[in-house]
Design a protein around this motif. Structure first.
Motif, PDB file in Angstrom:
ATOM      1  N   ALA A  54       4.093 -18.136 -27.303  1.00  0.00           N
ATOM      2  CA  ALA A  54       2.777 -18.635 -27.716  1.00  0.00           C
ATOM      3  C   ALA A  54       2.914 -20.089 -28.151  1.00  0.00           C
ATOM      4  CB  ALA A  54       2.232 -17.779 -28.856  1.00  0.00           C
ATOM      5  N   GLU A  55       1.864 -20.839 -27.907  1.00  0.00           N
ATOM      6  CA  GLU A  55       1.887 -22.282 -28.157  1.00  0.00           C
ATOM      7  C   GLU A  55       2.328 -22.628 -29.583  1.00  0.00           C
ATOM      8  OE1 GLU A  55      -1.996 -23.977 -27.745  1.00  0.00           O
ATOM      9  OE2 GLU A  55      -1.204 -25.932 -27.162  1.00  0.00           O
ATOM     10  N   GLY A  56       1.918 -21.804 -30.547  1.00  0.00           N
ATOM     11  CA  GLY A  56       2.217 -22.104 -31.942  1.00  0.00           C
ATOM     12  C   GLY A  56       3.660 -21.856 -32.343  1.00  0.00           C
ATOM     13  N   THR A  97       1.539 -19.348 -35.329  1.00  0.00           N
ATOM     14  CA  THR A  97       0.974 -18.602 -34.202  1.00  0.00           C
ATOM     15  C   THR A  97       0.418 -17.262 -34.671  1.00  0.00           C
ATOM     16  OG1 THR A  97       1.503 -17.497 -32.116  1.00  0.00           O
ATOM     17  CG2 THR A  97       3.308 -17.706 -33.687  1.00  0.00           C
ATOM     18  N   GLU A 105      -2.855 -20.495 -27.798  1.00  0.00           N
ATOM     19  CA  GLU A 105      -3.175 -19.463 -28.794  1.00  0.00           C
ATOM     20  C   GLU A 105      -4.457 -18.705 -28.439  1.00  0.00           C
ATOM     21  OE1 GLU A 105      -1.490 -18.529 -31.731  1.00  0.00           O
ATOM     22  OE2 GLU A 105       0.171 -19.700 -30.898  1.00  0.00           O
ATOM     23  N   VAL A 112      -4.159 -15.623 -26.171  1.00  0.00           N
ATOM     24  CA  VAL A 112      -3.386 -14.445 -26.581  1.00  0.00           C
ATOM     25  C   VAL A 112      -4.290 -13.208 -26.648  1.00  0.00           C
ATOM     26  CG1 VAL A 112      -1.978 -13.423 -28.414  1.00  0.00           C
ATOM     27  CG2 VAL A 112      -1.698 -15.850 -27.826  1.00  0.00           C
ATOM     28  N   THR A 139      -0.067  -8.736 -30.377  1.00  0.00           N
ATOM     29  CA  THR A 139      -0.232 -10.120 -29.906  1.00  0.00           C
ATOM     30  C   THR A 139       0.878 -10.555 -28.948  1.00  0.00           C
ATOM     31  OG1 THR A 139       0.675 -10.709 -32.057  1.00  0.00           O
ATOM     32  CG2 THR A 139      -1.682 -11.017 -31.754  1.00  0.00           C
TER      33      THR A 139
END
Lengths: 79, 407
Positions: free
Chosen positions: B269-271, B293, B325, B328, B345
């Protein structure tokens, strides 16, 4: 006495700074280098730090304040 | 019997006895279990595996513990489901979901913890411990309960109530730490050095990690003794990603499956995407990040197996995908609404990552693809609860017809 095995990562001009020497001068922390890879613009050093727990933590916070990244050699253990 | 012969440093190659160690005393490199593959080859066979229990312990010859003493909650041999509906939407004719959310504590962590707990019993530890943001906590506490061990679970103090309950119910000592993830990591490393406990992902880590290989074995067996063309896998530390590939290659080396040509696709995930970011930057040096995230089970900012994951990507001609994000939850919905599988998630990251892989042509329609779903959606209700809007009515037929005119 507490021990921590950590990796310092230096980026950019920091590669040339004597951070490990300064750490041992400023704090009662014994440093014991085991592995390293230093290039022109990035470098890392894996070492063991030993000292009284509180002094050790103060020392790590000081290293971080120089912009050096400090991580446990085990990586994050939270899962 | 176990065929593990030693622990070997992945950096300098030094060998150690199979003790509770996780780093090389000389260079502080990570240790990995070494096996006597020649002896395994004389013992293992498809028949022997197929006649084993319908759990991960059917692969006992390739695990570093004695299966006769396994701390076993009946983990593994989870369903591999042909995802025809999702496949049609994405444009894949041979898409499979490995649903590891149906393990005893609802995540793949039962595989690794089962091995770690068994090894801890071999060493006669009395206490099992971990630092966790959820999935690992529940699994460690459950296995400790089964083994009759005491357990300590260290959690960030802001952990969601549901996850705390999901671990606390098994009777561990739950310690909530006021501090950052960094503080939790550091304290647990110090505790592991201080107390004679089996910390599953610290001093048990080389053994613990081996449990994830069974995710590779099972998929190969369930596909009729062949490796898939693509594996799409969520990554936090990167350990599971590397072990799935190791499992497939061990099967090939032992002659149990034909040559492995599997492309390993990592999704983050991007975070919190330190490994995927290194891949995109074309470097093997993973720079730690501060996780931010909604995929909390993937929130490892300093991944222990980051470098080795990047090597697997290179060896397998795979890649890494960063999932925004906001995609997701879309991934969670896509899987739930089309396959009837509610994932947490991390699974949303996998499905949205898979969609991106197909869109950019990395996976072709006719290629066998396996998406790994590693945790149950009930663990991350907070991520999706805003999507739920029940129709409220009075208990009358008129009220029903008013709200639902064309049922």
């Amino acid at each position: 006495m507490a021990k921590l095995r950590v990796t310092f990562t230096f980026v950019g001009v920091q590669v040339q700074d004597p951070v490990i020497w300064q750490l041992s001068q400023k704090f009662a922390v014994k440093t014991n280098i085991r592995r390293a890879d230093i290039k022109d613009d990035i470098g890392w050093v894996t070492l063991e730090l030993e000292g009284e727990e509180e002094v050790l933590h103060q020392g790590i916070e000081w290293v971080r304040s120089t912009g050096t990244e400090v991580e446990l050699v085990t990586g994050d253990v939270i899962g | 019997m176990a065929f593990a012969t030693a622990l070997k440093c992945r950096e300098c190659g030094r060998e150690y006895p199979t003790d509770p160690l996780n780093v090389c005393e000389f260079c502080f490199g990570p240790l990995e279990v070494k096996y006597d593959y020649e002896a395994i080859g004389k013992t293992i066979s498809r028949d022997r595996i197929q006649n084993g229990p319908l759990t991960m312990w059917r692969y006992e010859d390739l695990l570093p513990v004695d299966a006769a003493n396994a701390v076993d909650l009946q983990t593994g041999f989870t369903p591999l489901i042909k995802a025809t509906n999702l496949g049609r939407i994405l444009g894949l004719d041979h898409l499979y979901i490995k649903n590891d959310a149906v393990n005893p504590t609802n995540s793949f962590k039962d595989r690794v913890v089962s091995v770690a707990a068994t090894k801890a019993m071999e060493y006669e530890f009395k206490t099992l411990a971990c630092a966790s943001t959820g999935n690992l906590a529940g699994s460690v506490a459950a296995h400790a309960a089964k083994a009759g061990m005491s357990s300590y679970i260290f959690i960030p103090s802001d952990l969601e109530r549901g996850k705390v309950v999901g671990a606390a119910i098994y009777g561990p000592t739950v310690v909530a730490i006021d501090g950052s993830y960094d503080d939790v990591n550091r304290l647990c490393s110090e505790l592991a050095d201080t107390y004679p406990w089996a910390f599953v992902n610290i001093n048990m880590r080389p053994y613990y990690a081996e449990g994830s290989k069974t995710l590779g074995y099972e998929v190969a067996e369930q596909l009729g003794w062949q490796a898939p063309a693509h594996c799409v896998v969520p990554s936090a530390s990167g350990s599971m990603f590397t072990k799935i590939y190791k499992g497939l290659n061990e099967f090939e080396d032992l002659g149990l499956i034909p040559k492995v040509n599997t492309h390993m696709h990592m999704t983050q995930a991007e975070g919190c995407s330190p490994i995927a970011a290194a891949y995109e930057a074309g470097t093997t040096r993973v720079r730690p990040v501060k996780p931010n995230t909604i995929a909390k089970s993937l929130a490892i900012g300093n991944p222990a197996d980051g470098y080795y994951s990047l090597k697997v990507i290179e060896d397998s001609h795979g890649d890494a995908t960063i999932v925004p994000e906001e995609e997701v939850v879309e991934g969670i919905k896509l899987l739930a609404e089309n396959e009837g599988i509610f994932t947490e998630t991390a699974g949303g990251v996998v499905i949205s990552g898979l969609k991106r892989l197909v869109e950019r042509g990395a996976i072709k329609r006719d290629e066998v693809t396996v998406a790994y779903i590693t945790g149950n959606g009930l663990k991350t209700i907070e991520a999706v609860e805003e999507l739920v809007h029940p129709v409220h009515i009075n208990p009358t037929m008129a009220a029903f017809h008013e709200q639902i005119p064309n049922p």
